[in-house]
Design a protein around this motif. Structure first.
Motif, short mmCIF file in Angstrom:
data_model
loop_
_atom_site.label_atom_id
_atom_site.label_comp_id
_atom_site.label_asym_id
_atom_site.label_seq_id
_atom_site.Cartn_x
_atom_site.Cartn_y
_atom_site.Cartn_z
N GLY A 73 -5.17 -7.66 53.76
CA GLY A 73 -5.09 -6.11 53.39
C GLY A 73 -6.50 -5.83 52.58
N ALA A 74 -7.28 -6.60 51.77
CA ALA A 74 -8.50 -6.36 51.23
C ALA A 74 -9.35 -6.04 52.37
CB ALA A 74 -8.56 -7.48 50.32
N LEU A 75 -9.48 -7.04 53.22
CA LEU A 75 -10.48 -6.45 54.52
C LEU A 75 -10.41 -5.22 55.11
CD1 LEU A 75 -10.45 -10.17 56.09
CD2 LEU A 75 -12.43 -9.26 54.79
N ARG A 76 -8.85 -5.08 55.18
CA ARG A 76 -8.69 -3.65 55.98
C ARG A 76 -9.33 -2.43 55.09
NH1 ARG A 76 -2.90 -4.98 58.10
NH2 ARG A 76 -2.66 -3.79 56.17
N GLN A 77 -9.34 -2.71 53.81
CA GLN A 77 -9.78 -1.78 52.97
C GLN A 77 -11.36 -1.48 52.91
OE1 GLN A 77 -7.78 0.48 51.39
NE2 GLN A 77 -6.30 -0.62 52.62
N MET A 78 -11.99 -2.41 53.66
CA MET A 78 -13.49 -2.46 53.63
C MET A 78 -14.17 -1.61 55.18
SD MET A 78 -14.19 -6.37 52.43
CE MET A 78 -15.88 -6.31 52.05
N GLU A 138 -0.29 -9.63 60.41
CA GLU A 138 -0.45 -10.20 58.91
C GLU A 138 -1.41 -11.17 58.93
OE1 GLU A 138 2.93 -13.09 56.36
OE2 GLU A 138 3.52 -12.04 58.18
N HIS A 139 -1.80 -11.96 59.88
CA HIS A 139 -2.51 -13.23 59.95
C HIS A 139 -3.88 -12.79 60.31
CE1 HIS A 139 0.56 -15.76 58.39
NE2 HIS A 139 1.45 -15.15 59.05
N TRP A 140 -4.04 -11.70 61.16
CA TRP A 140 -5.43 -11.51 61.95
C TRP A 140 -6.00 -10.15 61.59
CZ3 TRP A 140 -7.63 -14.63 65.66
CH2 TRP A 140 -7.20 -16.01 65.96
N VAL A 141 -7.19 -10.14 61.67
CA VAL A 141 -7.90 -8.72 61.21
C VAL A 141 -8.80 -8.50 62.41
CG1 VAL A 141 -9.68 -9.87 59.74
CG2 VAL A 141 -8.84 -7.35 59.41
N SER A 142 -9.33 -7.16 62.65
CA SER A 142 -10.44 -6.89 63.45
C SER A 142 -11.55 -6.43 62.87
CB SER A 142 -9.95 -5.65 64.48
OG SER A 142 -8.98 -6.07 65.40
N ALA A 143 -12.82 -7.12 62.93
CA ALA A 143 -13.74 -6.48 62.50
C ALA A 143 -14.81 -5.67 63.70
CB ALA A 143 -14.93 -7.64 62.18
#
Length: 117
Positions: free
Chosen positions: A72-77, A89-94
């Protein structure tokens, strides 16, 4: 960071070469652990911009596994989105070229650590 820098950096740091698994998506690449289970720790996807609500051509994404409490914090960046085609819930896209390069490398290391099990 561009694709060439990403791919060469992963090869240098982890000895992992890109593997192209899908004939329908020849530019999509996965990076795996060596040995036994060969789990993915990073996925490179140049997706059409409209698939993620943007305009223009392809947007280079790098999917990385993260602890759920940091997603969640990363998605705010700037430069981070909900994971494209992965467990959100466990993965993010940069977004390469938008996300801070200095943050991507530690996230790759963390993704690799989390997928070793």
């Amino acid at each position: 960071m561009n694709q060439a820098a990403l791919f060469s950096g992963i090869a240098e740091r982890y000895g992992a070469e890109p593997q192209y698994l899908w004939a329908k998506y020849p530019d999509y690449a996965v990076f795996r652990h060596a040995g036994g289970k060969r789990k993915w720790f990073a996925v490179y996807l140049p997706v059409p911009a409209e698939k993620i609500g943007r305009k223009g051509g392809a947007v280079p994404l790098l999917n990385l596994k993260c602890p759920p409490e940091t997603v969640g914090a990363l998605r705010q960046m700037r430069g981070f989105l909900s994971a494209y085609h992965m467990n959100k819930e466990h993965w993010v896209s940069a977004v390469l070229g938008e996300a801070d390069d200095e943050l991507i490398w530690p996230l790759i290391a963390e993704s690799r650590r989390l997928t070793e099990k």
